[in-house]
Design a protein around this motif. Sequence first.
Motif, short mmCIF file in Angstrom:
data_model
loop_
_atom_site.label_atom_id
_atom_site.label_comp_id
_atom_site.label_asym_id
_atom_site.label_seq_id
_atom_site.Cartn_x
_atom_site.Cartn_y
_atom_site.Cartn_z
N GLY A 16 0.79 -1.22 0.00
CA GLY A 16 0.00 0.00 0.00
C GLY A 16 0.82 1.27 0.00
O GLY A 16 0.32 2.33 -0.39
N ARG A 17 2.08 1.18 0.42
CA ARG A 17 2.88 2.39 0.50
C ARG A 17 4.37 2.02 0.50
O ARG A 17 4.74 0.85 0.54
CB ARG A 17 2.55 3.17 1.76
CG ARG A 17 2.76 2.38 3.05
CD ARG A 17 2.34 3.16 4.27
NE ARG A 17 2.68 2.47 5.51
CZ ARG A 17 2.58 2.99 6.71
NH1 ARG A 17 2.16 4.24 6.85
NH2 ARG A 17 2.91 2.31 7.78
N GLY A 18 5.20 3.04 0.44
CA GLY A 18 6.64 2.87 0.59
C GLY A 18 7.29 1.93 -0.40
O GLY A 18 6.98 1.95 -1.61
N ILE A 19 8.19 1.12 0.10
CA ILE A 19 8.93 0.19 -0.76
C ILE A 19 7.99 -0.79 -1.43
O ILE A 19 8.14 -1.12 -2.62
CB ILE A 19 10.00 -0.55 0.06
CG1 ILE A 19 11.11 0.43 0.48
CG2 ILE A 19 10.60 -1.71 -0.73
CD1 ILE A 19 12.13 -0.16 1.43
N GLY A 20 6.98 -1.28 -0.70
CA GLY A 20 6.04 -2.23 -1.28
C GLY A 20 5.29 -1.64 -2.46
O GLY A 20 5.10 -2.32 -3.48
N ARG A 21 4.85 -0.39 -2.33
CA ARG A 21 4.16 0.26 -3.46
C ARG A 21 5.09 0.39 -4.66
O ARG A 21 4.68 0.13 -5.80
CB ARG A 21 3.64 1.64 -3.04
CG ARG A 21 3.01 2.41 -4.18
CD ARG A 21 2.47 3.76 -3.74
NE ARG A 21 1.22 3.59 -3.00
CZ ARG A 21 0.45 4.61 -2.59
NH1 ARG A 21 0.83 5.86 -2.82
NH2 ARG A 21 -0.67 4.38 -1.94
#
Length: 257
Positions: A16-21
Amino acid sequence: MTDMLHGTTSLVTGAGRGIGRAIARRLAAEGSRVAVHYGTNADAAAATVDEIRGAGGDAFAIGAELGVPGDVERLWAAFDEALGPGATLDVLVNNAAIGSSEPLATTTPEAFDRVFAVNVKAPFFLVQRGLDRIRDDGRIINVSSGVTRIALPETLAYSMTKGALNTFSFTLAHELGARGITVNAVAPGITDTDTNAAWLHGEARAHAASYSAFDRVGEPDDIADVVAFLASPAARWITGQVIDATGGSHLGAAGLR
């Protein structure tokens, strides 16, 4: 982009955000259909999906809080519901994690159990329960951390979880080699994400940047590019490795860069 993942399906936890996004966007840009997992923030996952679709990619969101009873079962049930019976997976990225900033003296058993439940137990059983879905010649990529080689006493329990994830990666690589499935870990350093936004500015940012050989803080796309390579056919001969993606942090003695 090279469209090198055309026709594949990827699952990125904590996307949903950050590195994962950034990872989800990058894999989608290479042609993969991406399952964008989120724990509790459905709006953030929806924003990731919208970004991917707006760029011409294919993505869908699946929700399941990790680190609680039944987490893995709910995640795979959501995946199967979205794609239908017999759904398969080509790339699994275990990115979801929580931090811990307590030193040895003040870490409680409850906090210790919680960080291990999310950062270690969830990836372990996500793989265990998902092996029948992961195709031969697939990819498993675990997001580790540079703290596994840089001693930070104030994040001891968190650092231990990432060390466990590294061991999981190379041992699993040996077990799954016969199926052509590669398993690797990527270890970021300090990265400019919303999680770090509260402190990563001014003098603190300059100090963090000084850790790297490049004298800057990492960006989520720096990590996503490494993950995309490991997910690609070009990385077919790389397995059981921890790829340091810290920008050369702490390569020399402190103060002697």
